[in-house]
Design a protein around this motif. Sequence first.
Motif, PDB file in Angstrom:
ATOM      1  N   GLU A 135      -8.557   2.285  -3.770  1.00 15.58           N
ATOM      2  CA  GLU A 135      -7.935   1.670  -4.943  1.00 15.58           C
ATOM      3  C   GLU A 135      -8.610   0.323  -5.197  1.00 15.58           C
ATOM      4  N   ARG A 137      -8.501  -2.915  -7.819  1.00 16.17           N
ATOM      5  CA  ARG A 137      -7.888  -3.652  -8.930  1.00 16.17           C
ATOM      6  C   ARG A 137      -8.750  -4.871  -9.234  1.00 16.17           C
ATOM      7  N   LYS A 214       3.168  -4.462 -13.515  1.00 14.69           N
ATOM      8  CA  LYS A 214       3.270  -4.107 -14.926  1.00 14.69           C
ATOM      9  C   LYS A 214       4.384  -4.926 -15.584  1.00 14.69           C
ATOM     10  N   GLN A 280      -7.118  -4.566 -14.681  1.00 15.29           N
ATOM     11  CA  GLN A 280      -7.201  -3.110 -14.722  1.00 15.29           C
ATOM     12  C   GLN A 280      -7.443  -2.613 -13.306  1.00 15.29           C
ATOM     13  N   GLY A 281      -7.271  -1.346 -13.082  1.00  8.89           N
ATOM     14  CA  GLY A 281      -7.485  -0.794 -11.756  1.00  8.89           C
ATOM     15  C   GLY A 281      -7.824   0.681 -11.813  1.00  8.89           C
ATOM     16  N   VAL A 282      -8.482   1.166 -10.762  1.00 10.62           N
ATOM     17  CA  VAL A 282      -8.861   2.572 -10.666  1.00 10.62           C
ATOM     18  C   VAL A 282      -8.638   3.060  -9.243  1.00 10.62           C
ATOM     19  N   THR A 283      -8.527   4.373  -9.103  1.00 14.60           N
ATOM     20  CA  THR A 283      -8.639   5.007  -7.799  1.00 14.60           C
ATOM     21  C   THR A 283      -9.967   5.752  -7.769  1.00 14.60           C
ATOM     22  N   TRP A 294      -6.707   5.957 -13.427  1.00 12.91           N
ATOM     23  CA  TRP A 294      -6.594   4.583 -13.907  1.00 12.91           C
ATOM     24  C   TRP A 294      -5.179   4.090 -13.655  1.00 12.91           C
ATOM     25  N   LEU A 295      -5.022   2.821 -13.308  1.00  9.43           N
ATOM     26  CA  LEU A 295      -3.730   2.278 -12.904  1.00  9.43           C
ATOM     27  C   LEU A 295      -2.926   1.663 -14.043  1.00  9.43           C
ATOM     28  N   TYR A 296      -3.585   1.271 -15.124  1.00  6.99           N
ATOM     29  CA  TYR A 296      -2.882   0.578 -16.209  1.00  6.99           C
ATOM     30  C   TYR A 296      -3.183   1.213 -17.560  1.00  6.99           C
ATOM     31  N   LYS A 297      -3.187   2.525 -17.614  1.00  5.85           N
ATOM     32  CA  LYS A 297      -3.470   3.218 -18.865  1.00  5.85           C
ATOM     33  C   LYS A 297      -2.212   3.768 -19.532  1.00  5.85           C
ATOM     34  N   ASP A 298      -1.111   3.860 -18.771  1.00  5.88           N
ATOM     35  CA  ASP A 298       0.114   4.445 -19.313  1.00  5.88           C
ATOM     36  C   ASP A 298       0.774   3.489 -20.293  1.00  5.88           C
TER      37      ASP A 298
END
Length: 516
Positions: A135, A137, A214, A280-283, A294-298
Amino acid sequence: MRELKESLLQLITETSTNLPPDVRHAIRKAKEKEDAGTRAALALTTITDNIQMAEDHVSPICQDTGMPTFYIRVPVGVNQMELTRAIREAIVEATKTGKLRPNSVDSLTGENSGDNLGEGVPVIHYEQWEKDEIEVRLILKGGGCENKNIQYSLPCELEGLGRAGRDLDGIRKCILHSIHQAQGQGCSAGFIGVGIGGDRTTGYELAKKQLFRKTDDINPHPDLARLEAYILDKANQLSIGTMGFGGNTTLLGCKIGSMHRIPASFYVSVAYNCWAFRRQGVTLDPTTGKITGWLYKDEPKAETVTVTEPAEPPTSPETAASSREVRLTPPISEADIRSLRVGDVVILDGIIHTGRDALHKYLIDHDAPVDLTGGVIYHCGPVMLKKPEGGWEVKAAGPTTSIREEPYQADIIKKFGIRAVIGKGGMGARTLEGLKEHGAVYLNAIGGAAQYYADCITDVEGVHFMNFGVPEAMWHLRVKNFAAIVTMDAHGNSLHKDIELDSLEKLAQFKEPVFS
């Protein structure tokens, strides 16, 4: 390694150019609360336009792309040295393509590395965890908001609020004070992360980590959940507003965390973040390095916390303001400048010159390379790319925080006959006196609106002092329809001073204890 680098480059690009949905939602709500036709409403319209332009152009939302700071969780056995190499390569590539501004400066020599690498840059924090994925960020926090971070040691005495003790109510006072002291210099309306406890280092670290939450989450600690809702409500009654112009929204989000401390120390650390909240963040797949999520796309969830609106809209210098629109072409006459008043919107067509810290220091003891009589200095460190055929392309060009130039500005106005200074956040008493004495004005541009202002630049007519580095060089820009608001005029009036005094009065109403 190539897949890993490309994934990280995609993360950097997305963070720099595309605000997450929860941040956009908070800004949209703020815009809906403002009264039509006010300076705050104008600023928020410019901000929302800028957000869309940055996404469409895949260019930086703000010209200050900040200090790249990574928080990474890895499974046991992942090669962290390889991951660090990939991050560094991606940072260099993002800088070459104009997604990041070259921001890494040697603290002793002042030399810019040109590629965003250097001692301690980028910042990378690693943590092992038991999940079988990586992960990553990333937060890009610019200097304007970073400079408004603040740390309190309880007990203490706070202007407008009195004594803050070592309890939840003292913490409450510190957080409210932190918002007041920022005024518009951190590109409000902003977000804050708060760290309670720890030592001086870990307190700030905890505060910055809160910014990764968030905007619509609920603090699991009931007292902190209550405090977060209280701060978000009361901060917006201070009427500091967007850019410090006054208005109904000063704070867009508040997240608070706590940790243990030693008996002798009680710190409250506040990490301020501007509206251009770039995180922003990814796995990643630990074998291939490919992005798996993606961690902040919702989109944000439905509202779960009701914030009570004031019974009546707050009054401030903003609500009584009247303005007119004036178009000027440099060189500008003293008579034209003295006809301007706080609140007027100035539209500039013609040549303006950028100048930040290095240039102001230089000009005190040296001549300018161009005639500045009647001219305009723009506090701006743009993102620039060299064109293959020659010349320069402006990728981002919003204003920087002006208060850093306070020790120099009045002297430079006098020495070179400058008629207008553009920046953000306003300036101090010495500059205000210089504007009055020599016939000049301060024009407040919208902080973070780097694409909006880049679109106003029709040509780059030259550059001096490239040895200072791209952000600190003196760029000569031809602009058209470049709009900014007079917030300090040649008659001794300052919107910034008025808003600060007005908000201090409002701050004092929160002096009495609330949390027992």
